[in-house]
Design a protein around this motif. Structure first.
Motif, short mmCIF file in Angstrom:
data_model
loop_
_atom_site.label_atom_id
_atom_site.label_comp_id
_atom_site.label_asym_id
_atom_site.label_seq_id
_atom_site.Cartn_x
_atom_site.Cartn_y
_atom_site.Cartn_z
N LEU A 70 -48.83 -21.17 64.92
CA LEU A 70 -49.09 -19.90 64.23
C LEU A 70 -50.26 -19.14 64.84
CD1 LEU A 70 -48.48 -20.54 60.42
CD2 LEU A 70 -46.92 -19.76 62.19
N LEU A 71 -51.17 -19.86 65.49
CA LEU A 71 -52.28 -19.17 66.15
C LEU A 71 -51.75 -18.23 67.23
CD1 LEU A 71 -55.45 -19.13 66.24
CD2 LEU A 71 -55.24 -20.59 68.24
N VAL A 72 -50.71 -18.66 67.93
CA VAL A 72 -50.08 -17.83 68.96
C VAL A 72 -49.46 -16.59 68.33
CG1 VAL A 72 -48.34 -17.79 70.79
CG2 VAL A 72 -49.63 -19.89 70.34
N VAL A 73 -48.78 -16.78 67.21
CA VAL A 73 -48.10 -15.68 66.54
C VAL A 73 -49.12 -14.64 66.04
CG1 VAL A 73 -46.60 -15.06 64.61
CG2 VAL A 73 -46.21 -17.18 65.87
N GLU A 74 -50.16 -15.12 65.38
CA GLU A 74 -51.17 -14.19 64.85
C GLU A 74 -51.92 -13.49 65.98
OE1 GLU A 74 -51.51 -13.18 61.88
OE2 GLU A 74 -50.13 -14.60 60.93
N ASN A 75 -52.09 -14.17 67.11
CA ASN A 75 -52.74 -13.54 68.25
C ASN A 75 -51.88 -12.39 68.78
OD1 ASN A 75 -55.20 -13.88 70.03
ND2 ASN A 75 -53.58 -13.81 71.57
N MET A 76 -50.55 -12.58 68.73
CA MET A 76 -49.65 -11.50 69.12
C MET A 76 -49.85 -10.28 68.22
SD MET A 76 -45.52 -11.28 68.67
CE MET A 76 -45.76 -11.18 66.90
N ILE A 77 -49.96 -10.52 66.91
CA ILE A 77 -50.18 -9.43 65.97
C ILE A 77 -51.47 -8.68 66.32
CG2 ILE A 77 -50.58 -8.83 63.56
CD1 ILE A 77 -47.78 -9.78 63.90
#
Length: 479
Positions: A70-77
């Motif tokens: 999820l860290l990757v996903v939130e970094n995308m945001i």
């Protein structure tokens, strides 16, 4: 899109499995089942590969790959927000699930409580007011910057392998009225013994002082499933409830004959009447599954939701930071024990804070771990707790899928520690703008002081010559 809506996303995850597979397959699966997090992205694709490396293999830990994925996903945001020049919270809110929703693997759920957590966290944390205060602080300070972030989480509870969702219990009632409960859950500080006492107390209608817990043993309860997937209380609680209901039903004829009698008198009478005062309980659990060929299924019984807002103050010259304030709102249904659950939320958050900002692993080229012991490996301490730390449980929440309408809480809130990481990144972005740098930039996790300092790209750091490999040499500073 210009309004911040994300129409498509494609993710490639690579899991460091070490030298053996261990739990890495299940970790990769769980990453893919959660990488949508709280966001409804119409066209979403994820692929996860397991990498064999020269490092020692380690078994899965709290979160089972979800906090990393999820860290990757939130970094995308965050990167989308930087490209568009819009606040990250607006991008998150624009893409969030709303109302009756469907996951990428076709599991239907209601996102109502997710949005309630989001709105309540923004309200409780005074997010809008503090966002303006952070901007004003950054305008008035050159070498100290503040950052603020608000992060949601949607976490699936239970095992995707249906056979792991079963549990059993053994309950004995003794002639003096005391009760001994044995269950298949492992107490590791999460308070499962306390909650099992409460379940037995509620079902037998006696105070918890009469109830004792036997340490977990396969001599009493065989074939126990792991205390994992945040499902320990859900499964074992139902098994204890089943056993206690059987015992209470056996005592019903005696209670009817002597309705004003005490618990002790009923138990003694039952013994004299040769009524069994021992019962086993069993919980079959939901028949969950995931069909990876069809890429659809029902791998989780329900979702636990949470939202966290954190603010930090960063020293741009040293990279040192301090968590100023954290506010967390969590939907855990009707909590069995709010004190225990709030403690779990606080502990998971601090564990996540350590994961994302402090605990850096360093290996030799041959795979030998350098960071061993407290002199080299930094874990969160009392001084790392936010100066203001508030935890709120969402009110008026029901969950028909778990015991007494509660929800599992062991793993979901660890990811909320990433709000500190993104608050640091927000502060770094403010520092970079002072040097004329805008747009997305890399900041690896854990966001150690060294990494935060170099990411700030202050005039002093820019004077540092790069090595042949392109990395900075802080000791070569020449001012």
């Amino acid at each position: 899109m210009n309004d911040g809506r994300i129409m498509a996303a494609d993710f490639q995850f690579y899991t460091n499995a070490g030298c053996f597979v261990d739990e890495s397959v299940l970790v990769s699966e769980k990453i893919l089942l959660h990488f949508d997090n709280a966001y409804n992205i119409p066209n979403l694709r994820g692929c996860s590969a397991i990498c064999r490396t020269n490092l020692p293999s380690n078994t899965a830990f709290r979160g089972f790959g979800v906090p990393q994925g999820l860290l990757v996903v939130e970094n995308m945001i965050n990167d989308v927000a930087m490209v568009l020049g819009r606040p990250a919270d607006q991008i998150r809110e624009t893409n969030m699930y709303r109302g009756p929703s469907v996951t990428p693997y076709k599991l239907e759920f209601s996102a109502e409580n997710l949005l309630r957590c989001w709105e309540e966290c923004k309200l409780k944390s005074e997010f809008s007011v503090r966002l303006r205060a952070v901007e004003q602080f950054n305008q008035q300070n050159r070498w100290k910057k503040r950052g603020i972030s608000i992060i949601p989480v949607k976490y699936g509870i239970a095992f995707s392998g249906g056979f792991l969702n079963q549990a059993a219990a053994l309950v004995h009632v003794y002639k003096d009225g005391s009760v001994l409960v044995s269950h298949g859950g492992t107490e590791m500080g999460q308070g499962i013994h306390t909650k099992m006492q409460q379940v037995a107390s509620r079902e037998l209608h006696i105070p918890t002082t009469k109830i004792y817990i036997s340490e977990t043993s396969t001599g009493a309860v065989p074939n126990t499933c792991p205390s994992a997937a945040s499902f320990g209380t859900d499964a074992n609680g139902m098994a204890v409830k089943n056993a206690c209901q059987v015992l209470y039903q056996r005592l019903e004829p005696i209670r009817l004959k002597n309705p004003k009698g005490s618990w002790e008198s009923w138990v003694e009478e039952a013994f004299l009447d040769k009524i069994s005062l021992s019962a086993t309980g069993f919980f079959r659990g939901p028949d969950l599954y995931m069909d990876w060929d069809k890429m659809e299924g029902q791998p989780y019984s329900y979702f636990t939701y949470g939202v966290c807002c954190s603010e930090v103050e960063l020293d741009c010259l040293t990279g040192d930071y301090r968590a100023v304030r954290t506010d967390i709102v969590v939907d855990i249904g009707r909590s069995l024990n709010p004190s225990v659950d709030i403690g779990q939320v606080e502990g998971a958050f601090m564990q996540g804070l350590g994961l994302y900002t402090l605990e850096e692993l360093k290996f030799s080229p041959s795979g030998f771990l350098y960071t061993r012991g407290p002199s080299q490996y930094k874990i969160p301490a009392v001084c790392d707790v936010p100066l203001r730390f508030n935890v709120y449980l969402l009110s008026d929440s029901n969950n028909p899928h778990a015991i007494y309408s509660s929800k599992g809480i062991g793993e979901p809130t660890l990811f909320l520690g990433s709000s500190v990481f993104f608050a640091i990144k927000d502060a770094v972005a403010a520092a970079r703008s002072g040097s004329g740098l805008v747009g997305p930039f890399p900041l690896d996790s854990p966001a150690t002081p060294e990494r935060a300092c170099l990411a700030c790209a202050s005039p002093f750091v820019q004077k540092v010559p790069a090595s042949k490999s392109g990395s900075f040499k802080p000791w070569a500073l020449n001012i």
